[in-house]
Design a protein around this motif. Structure first.
Motif, PDB file in Angstrom:
ATOM      1  N   PRO A 177      -5.887   3.301  12.021  1.00  0.00           N
ATOM      2  CA  PRO A 177      -5.141   2.759  11.002  1.00  0.00           C
ATOM      3  C   PRO A 177      -5.197   1.141  10.973  1.00  0.00           C
ATOM      4  O   PRO A 177      -5.262   0.497  12.009  1.00  0.00           O
ATOM      5  N   LYS A 178      -5.142   0.560   9.845  1.00  0.00           N
ATOM      6  CA  LYS A 178      -5.257  -0.862   9.590  1.00  0.00           C
ATOM      7  C   LYS A 178      -3.895  -1.594   9.632  1.00  0.00           C
ATOM      8  O   LYS A 178      -3.687  -2.773   9.897  1.00  0.00           O
ATOM      9  N   ASN A 179      -2.656  -0.650   9.470  1.00  0.00           N
ATOM     10  CA  ASN A 179      -1.486  -1.216   9.244  1.00  0.00           C
ATOM     11  C   ASN A 179      -0.243   0.075   9.487  1.00  0.00           C
ATOM     12  O   ASN A 179      -0.909   1.285   9.616  1.00  0.00           O
TER      13      ASN A 179
ATOM     14  N   TYR B  66     -11.925  11.808   7.433  1.00  0.00           N
ATOM     15  CA  TYR B  66     -10.871  11.036   7.007  1.00  0.00           C
ATOM     16  C   TYR B  66     -10.087  10.504   8.138  1.00  0.00           C
ATOM     17  O   TYR B  66      -9.338   9.524   7.646  1.00  0.00           O
TER      18      TYR B  66
ATOM     19  N   GLN C 107      -0.676   2.946   6.908  1.00  0.00           N
ATOM     20  CA  GLN C 107      -1.984   3.978   7.166  1.00  0.00           C
ATOM     21  C   GLN C 107      -1.514   4.654   8.364  1.00  0.00           C
ATOM     22  O   GLN C 107      -2.216   5.746   8.470  1.00  0.00           O
TER      23      GLN C 107
ATOM     24  N   PRO D  39       0.806  -1.232   0.082  1.00  0.00           N
ATOM     25  CA  PRO D  39       0.075  -0.083  -0.019  1.00  0.00           C
ATOM     26  C   PRO D  39       0.853   1.190  -0.174  1.00  0.00           C
ATOM     27  O   PRO D  39       0.831   1.942   0.825  1.00  0.00           O
TER      28      PRO D  39
ATOM     29  N   ALA E 264     -10.915   3.760   3.273  1.00  0.00           N
ATOM     30  CA  ALA E 264     -10.005   3.705   2.101  1.00  0.00           C
ATOM     31  C   ALA E 264      -9.896   4.899   1.430  1.00  0.00           C
ATOM     32  O   ALA E 264      -9.330   5.045   0.114  1.00  0.00           O
TER      33      ALA E 264
ATOM     34  N   ASP F 261      -6.622   6.123   0.496  1.00  0.00           N
ATOM     35  CA  ASP F 261      -5.833   5.077  -0.270  1.00  0.00           C
ATOM     36  C   ASP F 261      -5.454   5.532  -1.805  1.00  0.00           C
ATOM     37  O   ASP F 261      -6.357   6.129  -2.480  1.00  0.00           O
TER      38      ASP F 261
ATOM     39  N   GLN G 187      -9.151   7.948  10.589  1.00  0.00           N
ATOM     40  CA  GLN G 187      -9.581   6.663  10.730  1.00  0.00           C
ATOM     41  C   GLN G 187      -8.778   5.953  11.753  1.00  0.00           C
ATOM     42  O   GLN G 187      -7.307   6.378  11.768  1.00  0.00           O
TER      43      GLN G 187
ATOM     44  N   SER H  66       0.528   7.712   7.146  1.00  0.00           N
ATOM     45  CA  SER H  66      -0.332   8.289   6.519  1.00  0.00           C
ATOM     46  C   SER H  66      -1.146   9.257   7.592  1.00  0.00           C
ATOM     47  O   SER H  66      -1.397  10.427   7.388  1.00  0.00           O
ATOM     48  N   GLN H  67      -2.057   8.536   8.428  1.00  0.00           N
ATOM     49  CA  GLN H  67      -2.881   9.273   9.380  1.00  0.00           C
ATOM     50  C   GLN H  67      -1.948  10.306  10.315  1.00  0.00           C
ATOM     51  O   GLN H  67      -2.555  11.182  10.861  1.00  0.00           O
TER      52      GLN H  67
END
Length: 342
Positions: free
Chosen positions: A247-249, A243, A252, A75, A306, A309, A245, A255-256
Protein backbone atom coordinates in the motif's frame (compact mmCIF):
# COMPACT_ATOMS: atom_id res chain seq x y z
CA UNK A 1 -24.95 -21.46 -21.11
CA UNK A 2 -24.48 -19.60 -17.85
CA UNK A 3 -22.38 -16.49 -17.25
CA UNK A 4 -20.82 -16.49 -13.78
CA UNK A 5 -19.69 -13.21 -12.20
CA UNK A 6 -17.79 -13.33 -8.93
CA UNK A 7 -16.53 -10.65 -6.60
CA UNK A 8 -15.19 -7.38 -7.85
CA UNK A 9 -15.25 -3.69 -7.05
CA UNK A 10 -13.27 -1.09 -9.02
CA UNK A 11 -12.13 -3.88 -11.35
CA UNK A 12 -15.79 -4.63 -12.16
CA UNK A 13 -15.38 -3.00 -15.56
CA UNK A 14 -13.27 -5.98 -16.61
CA UNK A 15 -16.57 -7.86 -16.46
CA UNK A 16 -18.75 -5.20 -18.10
CA UNK A 17 -16.22 -4.72 -20.91
CA UNK A 18 -16.25 -8.46 -21.58
CA UNK A 19 -20.05 -8.59 -21.43
CA UNK A 20 -20.27 -5.78 -23.99
CA UNK A 21 -18.03 -7.71 -26.40
CA UNK A 22 -20.17 -10.83 -25.91
CA UNK A 23 -23.39 -8.92 -26.50
CA UNK A 24 -22.06 -7.21 -29.63
CA UNK A 25 -21.07 -10.64 -31.02
CA UNK A 26 -24.52 -12.10 -30.34
CA UNK A 27 -23.44 -14.45 -27.54
CA UNK A 28 -26.56 -15.70 -25.75
CA UNK A 29 -26.53 -16.57 -22.08
CA UNK A 30 -29.48 -18.49 -20.69
CA UNK A 31 -28.47 -17.78 -17.10
CA UNK A 32 -26.65 -14.85 -15.46
CA UNK A 33 -25.36 -15.48 -11.95
CA UNK A 34 -23.66 -12.98 -9.68
CA UNK A 35 -22.04 -13.03 -6.25
CA UNK A 36 -20.81 -9.99 -4.34
CA UNK A 37 -19.87 -7.14 -6.68
CA UNK A 38 -20.55 -9.42 -9.65
CA UNK A 39 -24.21 -9.41 -8.64
CA UNK A 40 -24.45 -5.70 -9.44
CA UNK A 41 -22.87 -6.28 -12.86
CA UNK A 42 -25.32 -9.12 -13.53
CA UNK A 43 -28.27 -6.81 -12.83
CA UNK A 44 -26.79 -4.00 -14.93
CA UNK A 45 -26.74 -6.47 -17.82
CA UNK A 46 -30.22 -7.85 -17.19
CA UNK A 47 -32.18 -4.71 -16.31
CA UNK A 48 -30.67 -1.36 -17.37
CA UNK A 49 -32.11 1.81 -15.83
CA UNK A 50 -32.75 5.31 -17.22
CA UNK A 51 -33.93 4.13 -20.61
CA UNK A 52 -30.46 2.95 -21.64
CA UNK A 53 -29.96 -0.11 -23.79
CA UNK A 54 -27.96 -3.03 -22.38
CA UNK A 55 -24.86 -2.03 -24.32
CA UNK A 56 -25.15 1.61 -23.28
CA UNK A 57 -25.57 0.58 -19.65
CA UNK A 58 -22.50 -1.66 -19.78
CA UNK A 59 -20.48 1.27 -21.13
CA UNK A 60 -22.01 3.45 -18.42
CA UNK A 61 -20.44 1.21 -15.74
CA UNK A 62 -17.27 3.29 -16.14
CA UNK A 63 -19.23 6.10 -14.46
CA UNK A 64 -19.15 4.23 -11.16
CA UNK A 65 -15.71 5.84 -10.93
CA UNK A 66 -14.43 9.14 -9.52
CA UNK A 67 -12.64 11.65 -11.76
CA UNK A 68 -8.87 11.37 -11.52
CA UNK A 69 -8.41 15.01 -10.49
CA UNK A 70 -10.44 14.27 -7.33
CA UNK A 71 -9.35 10.69 -6.72
CA UNK A 72 -5.66 11.62 -6.80
CA UNK A 73 -6.29 13.94 -3.84
CA UNK A 74 -9.06 12.01 -2.07
CA UNK A 75 -8.76 8.29 -2.97
CA UNK A 76 -12.26 7.27 -1.83
CA UNK A 77 -15.32 6.43 -3.89
CA UNK A 78 -17.73 8.68 -2.02
CA UNK A 79 -20.40 8.05 -4.71
CA UNK A 80 -20.64 4.27 -4.18
CA UNK A 81 -19.85 4.19 -0.45
CA UNK A 82 -22.25 6.77 0.96
CA UNK A 83 -23.03 7.48 4.61
CA UNK A 84 -25.50 5.19 6.32
CA UNK A 85 -28.38 5.88 8.76
CA UNK A 86 -31.98 6.96 8.27
CA UNK A 87 -31.22 10.69 8.40
CA UNK A 88 -28.63 10.28 5.62
CA UNK A 89 -31.22 8.52 3.47
CA UNK A 90 -33.72 11.34 4.13
CA UNK A 91 -31.12 13.94 3.12
CA UNK A 92 -30.38 12.11 -0.13
CA UNK A 93 -34.12 11.90 -0.75
CA UNK A 94 -34.35 15.69 -0.47
CA UNK A 95 -31.47 16.09 -2.92
CA UNK A 96 -33.44 14.15 -5.55
CA UNK A 97 -36.07 16.95 -5.44
CA UNK A 98 -33.58 19.50 -6.75
CA UNK A 99 -34.55 20.57 -10.29
CA UNK A 100 -31.05 19.91 -11.64
CA UNK A 101 -30.48 16.63 -9.76
CA UNK A 102 -30.82 14.27 -12.74
CA UNK A 103 -28.53 16.43 -14.88
CA UNK A 104 -25.85 16.15 -12.18
CA UNK A 105 -26.03 12.44 -11.39
CA UNK A 106 -26.78 10.98 -14.83
CA UNK A 107 -23.25 10.85 -16.26
CA UNK A 108 -23.86 8.77 -19.40
CA UNK A 109 -22.37 10.59 -22.38
CA UNK A 110 -20.74 13.32 -20.27
CA UNK A 111 -17.37 14.73 -21.32
CA UNK A 112 -14.55 14.36 -18.79
CA UNK A 113 -14.92 18.03 -17.88
CA UNK A 114 -18.64 17.69 -17.18
CA UNK A 115 -18.06 14.49 -15.21
CA UNK A 116 -15.48 16.28 -13.07
CA UNK A 117 -18.03 19.03 -12.32
CA UNK A 118 -20.66 16.38 -11.54
CA UNK A 119 -18.26 14.56 -9.22
CA UNK A 120 -17.36 17.80 -7.42
CA UNK A 121 -21.03 18.59 -6.77
CA UNK A 122 -21.59 15.04 -5.50
CA UNK A 123 -18.51 15.39 -3.27
CA UNK A 124 -20.10 18.45 -1.65
CA UNK A 125 -23.32 16.48 -1.17
CA UNK A 126 -21.37 13.58 0.37
CA UNK A 127 -19.54 15.85 2.80
CA UNK A 128 -22.69 17.67 3.89
CA UNK A 129 -24.78 14.50 4.34
CA UNK A 130 -25.68 14.15 8.05
CA UNK A 131 -25.40 10.76 9.71
CA UNK A 132 -26.22 9.17 13.04
CA UNK A 133 -23.74 6.30 12.60
CA UNK A 134 -22.19 5.56 15.96
CA UNK A 135 -20.07 3.04 17.86
CA UNK A 136 -23.15 0.84 18.11
CA UNK A 137 -23.74 0.73 14.33
CA UNK A 138 -22.58 -2.38 12.42
CA UNK A 139 -21.96 -0.67 9.09
CA UNK A 140 -20.74 2.70 7.85
CA UNK A 141 -22.55 2.87 4.50
CA UNK A 142 -25.96 2.59 2.90
CA UNK A 143 -26.32 -0.31 0.49
CA UNK A 144 -25.04 1.39 -2.70
CA UNK A 145 -28.10 3.52 -3.60
CA UNK A 146 -26.09 4.83 -6.57
CA UNK A 147 -26.76 1.52 -8.33
CA UNK A 148 -30.44 2.44 -8.68
CA UNK A 149 -29.21 4.85 -11.40
CA UNK A 150 -27.85 1.83 -13.29
CA UNK A 151 -30.39 -0.91 -12.47
CA UNK A 152 -34.18 -0.94 -12.85
CA UNK A 153 -35.13 -3.29 -10.05
CA UNK A 154 -38.81 -3.23 -11.06
CA UNK A 155 -38.07 -4.90 -14.42
CA UNK A 156 -35.68 -7.68 -13.40
CA UNK A 157 -38.55 -10.19 -13.31
CA UNK A 158 -39.27 -9.40 -16.97
CA UNK A 159 -35.77 -10.41 -18.13
CA UNK A 160 -36.38 -13.35 -20.51
CA UNK A 161 -33.49 -15.41 -19.13
CA UNK A 162 -32.81 -16.39 -15.53
CA UNK A 163 -30.83 -14.30 -13.03
CA UNK A 164 -29.42 -15.52 -9.72
CA UNK A 165 -27.83 -13.74 -6.74
CA UNK A 166 -26.64 -15.33 -3.52
CA UNK A 167 -26.73 -14.16 0.08
CA UNK A 168 -25.64 -15.74 3.34
CA UNK A 169 -28.33 -16.47 5.93
CA UNK A 170 -26.88 -15.80 9.40
CA UNK A 171 -29.67 -17.73 11.16
CA UNK A 172 -29.41 -20.84 8.96
CA UNK A 173 -25.65 -20.53 8.34
CA UNK A 174 -26.06 -21.31 4.66
CA UNK A 175 -26.04 -19.61 1.27
CA UNK A 176 -29.45 -18.73 -0.18
CA UNK A 177 -29.92 -18.25 -3.93
CA UNK A 178 -32.44 -15.64 -5.14
CA UNK A 179 -33.91 -15.97 -8.64
CA UNK A 180 -35.27 -13.10 -10.75
CA UNK A 181 -38.74 -13.35 -9.19
CA UNK A 182 -37.22 -12.65 -5.76
CA UNK A 183 -34.64 -9.99 -6.64
CA UNK A 184 -35.44 -6.43 -5.60
CA UNK A 185 -33.44 -3.65 -3.95
CA UNK A 186 -33.95 -5.27 -0.53
CA UNK A 187 -32.66 -8.72 -1.51
CA UNK A 188 -29.89 -7.11 -3.55
CA UNK A 189 -28.87 -5.25 -0.39
CA UNK A 190 -28.89 -8.59 1.44
CA UNK A 191 -26.42 -9.94 -1.14
CA UNK A 192 -24.05 -7.03 -0.36
CA UNK A 193 -24.10 -7.02 3.45
CA UNK A 194 -20.45 -6.87 4.53
CA UNK A 195 -19.46 -6.21 8.17
CA UNK A 196 -18.20 -2.70 8.94
CA UNK A 197 -19.05 -1.46 5.40
CA UNK A 198 -22.68 -2.56 5.00
CA UNK A 199 -25.00 -3.69 7.77
CA UNK A 200 -26.60 -7.13 7.58
CA UNK A 201 -30.04 -6.83 5.97
CA UNK A 202 -33.29 -8.09 7.49
CA UNK A 203 -35.41 -9.94 4.89
CA UNK A 204 -38.61 -11.39 6.35
CA UNK A 205 -37.11 -11.53 9.83
CA UNK A 206 -33.83 -13.19 8.79
CA UNK A 207 -30.54 -11.32 8.62
CA UNK A 208 -28.35 -11.78 5.57
CA UNK A 209 -24.78 -10.91 4.66
CA UNK A 210 -22.84 -11.05 1.40
CA UNK A 211 -23.09 -14.48 -0.21
CA UNK A 212 -19.94 -13.83 -2.22
CA UNK A 213 -17.86 -13.82 0.96
CA UNK A 214 -18.83 -17.48 1.53
CA UNK A 215 -19.36 -18.80 -2.02
CA UNK A 216 -17.44 -16.34 -4.17
CA UNK A 217 -18.86 -17.61 -7.49
CA UNK A 218 -22.16 -19.16 -6.32
CA UNK A 219 -21.09 -22.37 -8.09
CA UNK A 220 -22.73 -25.00 -5.90
CA UNK A 221 -25.98 -23.11 -5.49
CA UNK A 222 -26.11 -22.41 -9.21
CA UNK A 223 -25.85 -26.02 -10.38
CA UNK A 224 -28.19 -27.26 -7.69
CA UNK A 225 -30.75 -24.60 -8.66
CA UNK A 226 -30.56 -25.09 -12.45
CA UNK A 227 -29.60 -28.58 -13.65
CA UNK A 228 -30.02 -27.64 -17.33
CA UNK A 229 -26.76 -25.71 -17.39
CA UNK A 230 -24.23 -27.30 -19.76
CA UNK A 231 -21.57 -24.56 -19.98
CA UNK A 232 -20.33 -22.28 -17.19
CA UNK A 233 -18.51 -19.20 -18.46
CA UNK A 234 -16.56 -17.66 -15.59
CA UNK A 235 -15.13 -14.16 -15.78
CA UNK A 236 -12.20 -14.52 -13.40
CA UNK A 237 -11.80 -10.84 -12.53
CA UNK A 238 -10.75 -11.12 -8.89
CA UNK A 239 -8.59 -14.21 -8.44
CA UNK A 240 -5.35 -12.52 -9.47
CA UNK A 241 -2.68 -12.70 -6.76
CA UNK A 242 -0.92 -9.72 -8.32
CA UNK A 243 -3.67 -7.44 -7.01
CA UNK A 244 -1.92 -7.74 -3.66
CA UNK A 245 0.49 -4.79 -3.63
CA UNK A 246 2.39 -2.83 -1.01
CA UNK A 247 0.00 0.00 0.00
CA UNK A 248 1.06 3.57 -0.77
CA UNK A 249 -1.18 5.17 1.84
CA UNK A 250 -3.66 4.46 4.60
CA UNK A 251 -6.63 4.22 2.22
CA UNK A 252 -4.87 1.62 0.09
CA UNK A 253 -3.84 -0.24 3.24
CA UNK A 254 -7.48 -0.44 4.30
CA UNK A 255 -8.45 -1.71 0.83
CA UNK A 256 -5.67 -4.30 0.89
CA UNK A 257 -6.84 -5.54 4.30
CA UNK A 258 -10.05 -6.72 2.58
CA UNK A 259 -8.53 -7.68 -0.76
CA UNK A 260 -5.82 -9.90 0.72
CA UNK A 261 -8.18 -12.69 1.87
CA UNK A 262 -10.75 -12.24 -0.92
CA UNK A 263 -8.23 -12.70 -3.73
CA UNK A 264 -7.06 -15.99 -2.24
CA UNK A 265 -10.61 -17.19 -1.54
CA UNK A 266 -11.66 -16.47 -5.16
CA UNK A 267 -8.61 -18.21 -6.56
CA UNK A 268 -9.01 -21.30 -4.39
CA UNK A 269 -12.79 -21.48 -4.81
CA UNK A 270 -12.34 -21.66 -8.57
CA UNK A 271 -9.59 -24.25 -8.28
CA UNK A 272 -11.62 -26.43 -5.88
CA UNK A 273 -14.71 -26.18 -8.06
CA UNK A 274 -12.83 -27.16 -11.21
CA UNK A 275 -10.80 -30.03 -9.79
CA UNK A 276 -13.19 -31.50 -7.23
CA UNK A 277 -16.81 -30.33 -7.23
CA UNK A 278 -17.25 -30.26 -11.02
CA UNK A 279 -15.64 -33.67 -11.48
CA UNK A 280 -18.01 -35.14 -8.88
CA UNK A 281 -20.98 -33.37 -10.47
CA UNK A 282 -20.18 -34.66 -13.96
CA UNK A 283 -19.62 -38.17 -12.65
CA UNK A 284 -23.06 -38.08 -11.02
CA UNK A 285 -24.72 -36.56 -14.14
CA UNK A 286 -23.07 -38.32 -17.12
CA UNK A 287 -25.81 -37.24 -19.55
CA UNK A 288 -25.67 -33.62 -18.40
CA UNK A 289 -21.97 -32.90 -18.14
CA UNK A 290 -21.00 -29.30 -17.46
CA UNK A 291 -18.06 -27.60 -19.16
CA UNK A 292 -16.16 -24.86 -17.37
CA UNK A 293 -14.87 -21.99 -19.52
CA UNK A 294 -12.50 -19.67 -17.65
CA UNK A 295 -11.78 -16.23 -19.03
CA UNK A 296 -8.82 -14.59 -17.34
CA UNK A 297 -7.62 -11.04 -17.78
CA UNK A 298 -3.92 -10.42 -18.34
CA UNK A 299 -3.37 -7.15 -16.48
CA UNK A 300 -0.12 -5.41 -17.47
CA UNK A 301 2.36 -5.22 -14.56
CA UNK A 302 2.54 -1.43 -14.65
CA UNK A 303 -1.24 -1.23 -14.10
CA UNK A 304 -1.22 -3.38 -10.97
CA UNK A 305 -0.36 -0.75 -8.30
CA UNK A 306 -3.56 1.14 -9.29
CA UNK A 307 -5.62 -1.84 -10.52
CA UNK A 308 -8.08 -1.54 -7.62
CA UNK A 309 -8.42 2.23 -7.73
CA UNK A 310 -11.87 3.77 -8.28
CA UNK A 311 -10.33 6.38 -10.59
CA UNK A 312 -11.90 6.95 -14.00
CA UNK A 313 -8.63 6.22 -15.81
CA UNK A 314 -8.27 2.82 -14.11
CA UNK A 315 -11.87 1.79 -14.73
CA UNK A 316 -11.68 2.91 -18.36
CA UNK A 317 -8.59 0.86 -19.12
CA UNK A 318 -9.99 -2.14 -17.24
CA UNK A 319 -13.11 -1.88 -19.38
CA UNK A 320 -11.05 -1.87 -22.59
CA UNK A 321 -8.98 -4.83 -21.35
CA UNK A 322 -12.15 -6.80 -20.58
CA UNK A 323 -13.59 -5.92 -23.98
CA UNK A 324 -10.44 -6.91 -25.88
CA UNK A 325 -10.02 -10.15 -23.90
CA UNK A 326 -13.58 -11.27 -24.69
CA UNK A 327 -13.23 -10.36 -28.38
CA UNK A 328 -10.10 -12.51 -28.64
CA UNK A 329 -11.88 -15.41 -26.94
CA UNK A 330 -14.83 -15.15 -29.34
CA UNK A 331 -12.45 -15.06 -32.32
CA UNK A 332 -10.84 -18.29 -31.10
CA UNK A 333 -13.84 -20.26 -29.85
CA UNK A 334 -16.88 -18.65 -31.48
CA UNK A 335 -20.08 -17.53 -29.79
CA UNK A 336 -20.44 -20.83 -27.89
CA UNK A 337 -17.24 -19.79 -26.05
CA UNK A 338 -16.10 -23.41 -25.54
CA UNK A 339 -16.41 -26.90 -26.90
CA UNK A 340 -19.89 -28.25 -27.62
CA UNK A 341 -20.98 -31.19 -25.46
CA UNK A 342 -23.37 -33.53 -27.23
Amino acid sequence: MALVLGGGAPNCTLMTGAMLAFDEAGVKFDVISGAGGGGAMALMYASPADGLSRQENLRNSINLSVSDAIFNVLPINYRVFVKGSRIAEMYRGLLTKLPFYEKVVNQYGMSKGKKLMSDLIQLIWAITTPSTTSFFSSGLCSHAPLLEQFIDFSKIKDFPEEVYLNAYSIADQKVVVYDKSEINFETFGASLGYPFIYEAVDVNGIYFMEGGAVDTYNFSGLLETDEDIRTLVVLDAFGNQNYIQRPKNLFQAYSQSMILPLVEVCRKDLMLFEHYYLKEWNAAHPKKEVELVKIRFDIPPDWLPAALDWSTSNMERMFELGYDTAKKHIAEFGVDLGRTIS
